[in-house]
Design a protein around this motif. Structure first.
Motif: not given
Length: 461
Positions: A129, A132, A230, A256-257, A259-262, A290
């Motif tokens: 969590e 992310d 990103m 931001e985690a 995962a949110s920028y790839g 992932r």
């Protein structure tokens, strides 16, 4: 001839027992056990050390006399960080990890240790969590091993052998990477002199079809927040490389985690999540990826899963053990252990206590104090804060070139003021001159920062 000594605190130090053990495994001397270590790394002859203290009361007195020479961060104000941080550890973390069913770091058998299996499942859920990320493995030995595990994964996935990293990466971590991933090549990407962040143009120039992964630390080792994540991820993916991000988990309440920028694989150090600083203890590595087969099957850690049997009963156990060294040691891609189970559980306790609001408050508190400290020190004659256009989190670089003094000398003076100064960077990053990496956490007070500024001003001016 050296007198044979029976050590009361070392099992099997009796000659007859040692000889019996050597006969059993087919060796004539203990030295044969160390033949795998290259000779240039071994010291010939005996070490020049005092003889053993065989009396328990004398040994206790001797050890206590040595320990009294140590000064802790409870006695002095600390501005040291660089990978091990003076965060506040809630009392409940020590209360839970001191319970007998958790205290041993070893995990026990899958079918006999359900309580610990559930506790580690909760750890993976909470870390998932926070990051992310869908898939979280058991913690590794430390953040350095987690980073290397991630990098080795990318080699197995892509078949490539080139690693792109920031030139501002921790030199300690680079040493680990060059040893752990010695079959791969490290290439450094330039950083912006104003922000300390990766130069995107240089990244695009250096990435190629040979690049296995682009590896970044966010925040960076020198404290800057990489705000072009990103773009870094896009460049990596356009060239078929895996994007690996190493994080400080204490920053993820406000950042931001990855995962949110790839990010494809995320790693990091667990120590900020409820672990005391120690001489090598209290460390554990975060590793997550992932929810894709190529990542799941190449992550060599244990997974902890929730199961339902044919009766509708739920339980917890390890899954996909066939991927690990526990199942097939001779074919394992990496050797792992369960010695960090205790710290995984401790991190779960910490995250459960803090919750999203608590992690947000933690991050916000650290950012405010980082900026206050940076501005306070930057106003002192003889001091320059580097990368002043970047956004700091917890750590920042202070340069003393204008003062004409060395960091080592300044830190010696600070000790007289009961202050641990920043980590000396002059050997790691000679291009930064006489610079030190200063760290503040939620435990650092405004008074601490003001006292530091006053002490530095007195020392330099």
């Amino acid at each position: 001839m050296t007198e044979s000594i029976v050590y009361p605190y070392i099992p099997n130090s009796v000659d007859s027992i040692k000889n019996e053990m050597m006969n059993e495994i087919g060796i004539e001397s203990v030295e044969e056990l160390f033949e795998a270590i290259p000779k240039h790394l071994r010291i010939e002859g005996r070490l020049n050390i005092p003889g053993p203290i065989l009396s328990e009361i004398d040994l206790k007195r001797h050890v206590e006399s040595k320990l009294k020479k140590n000064v802790s961060c409870d006695e002095y104000t600390s501005f040291l960080g660089a990978g091990c941080y003076n965060h506040y550890v809630p009392a409940i973390c020590d209360e839970i990890n001191g319970r007998s069913e958790f205290l041993t770091a070893y995990c026990g058998e899958t079918y006999a240790d359900h309580g610990k299996c559930q506790a580690i499942f909760e750890y993976t859920s909470l870390i998932g969590e926070l990051l992310d990320m869908d898939v979280v493995g058991l913690a590794t030995y430390d953040g350095g091993q987690a980073a290397n595990t991630a990098i080795r994964m990318t080699n197995r996935i892509t078949g490539r052998k080139e690693i792109l990293v920031s030139e501002n990466i921790s030199k300690s971590l680079i040493m680990q990477i060059k040893e752990f991933c010695d079959f791969m090549t490290v290439k450094f990407v330039k950083c912006d002199s104003c922000t300390g962040n990766i130069d995107l143009n240089d990244l695009e120039d250096k990435i190629s079809g040979e690049t296995s992964c682009v590896f970044i630390e966010n925040p960076t080792y020198l404290g800057s927040i990489e705000d072009k994540g990103m773009d870094i991820g896009r460049i990596a993916h356009e060239n078929g490389a895996v994007f690996v991000v190493s994080v400080d988990p204490s920053s993820l309440g406000i950042l931001e985690a990855p995962a949110s920028y790839g990010a494809d694989v995320v790693c990091g150090e667990l120590q900020p999540l409820g672990m005391h600083m120690g001489y090598g203890s209290g460390l554990g590595g975060i590793i997550a990826c992932r929810n894709e087969e190529q990542y799941i099957m190449n992550l060599p850690n244990h997974y902890y899963s929730l199961y339902e049997n044919e009766k509708g009963e739920f339980g917890f156990a390890r899954s996909l053990n066939s991927r690990t060294s526990y199942h097939s040691r001779e074919n394992a891609v990496e050797y792992l252990g369960t010695n960090v189970g205790l710290w995984a559980i401790t991190a779960a306790v910490y995250l459960s206590l803090m919750g999203p609001e608590g992690m947000y408050d933690l991050g916000k508190n650290i950012v405010y104090k980082s900026n206050y400290a940076r501005e306070k020190l930057n106003g002192i004659d003889g001091i320059t804060v580097l990368f002043d256009e970047g956004r700091p989190f917890k750590e920042f670089v202070v340069n003393f070139d204008k003062s004409g003094m060395k960091v080592e000398e300044i830190n010696d003076w600070l000790l007289k003021e009961k202050i641990f100064g920043g980590k000396d960077l002059s050997q790691e990053f000679p291009q930064l001159g006489q610079s030190a990496l200063y760290c503040v956490t939620e435990k650092t007070t405004r008074e601490d920062i003001d006292n530091l500024a006053h002490a530095l001003n007195k020392i330099i001016n």
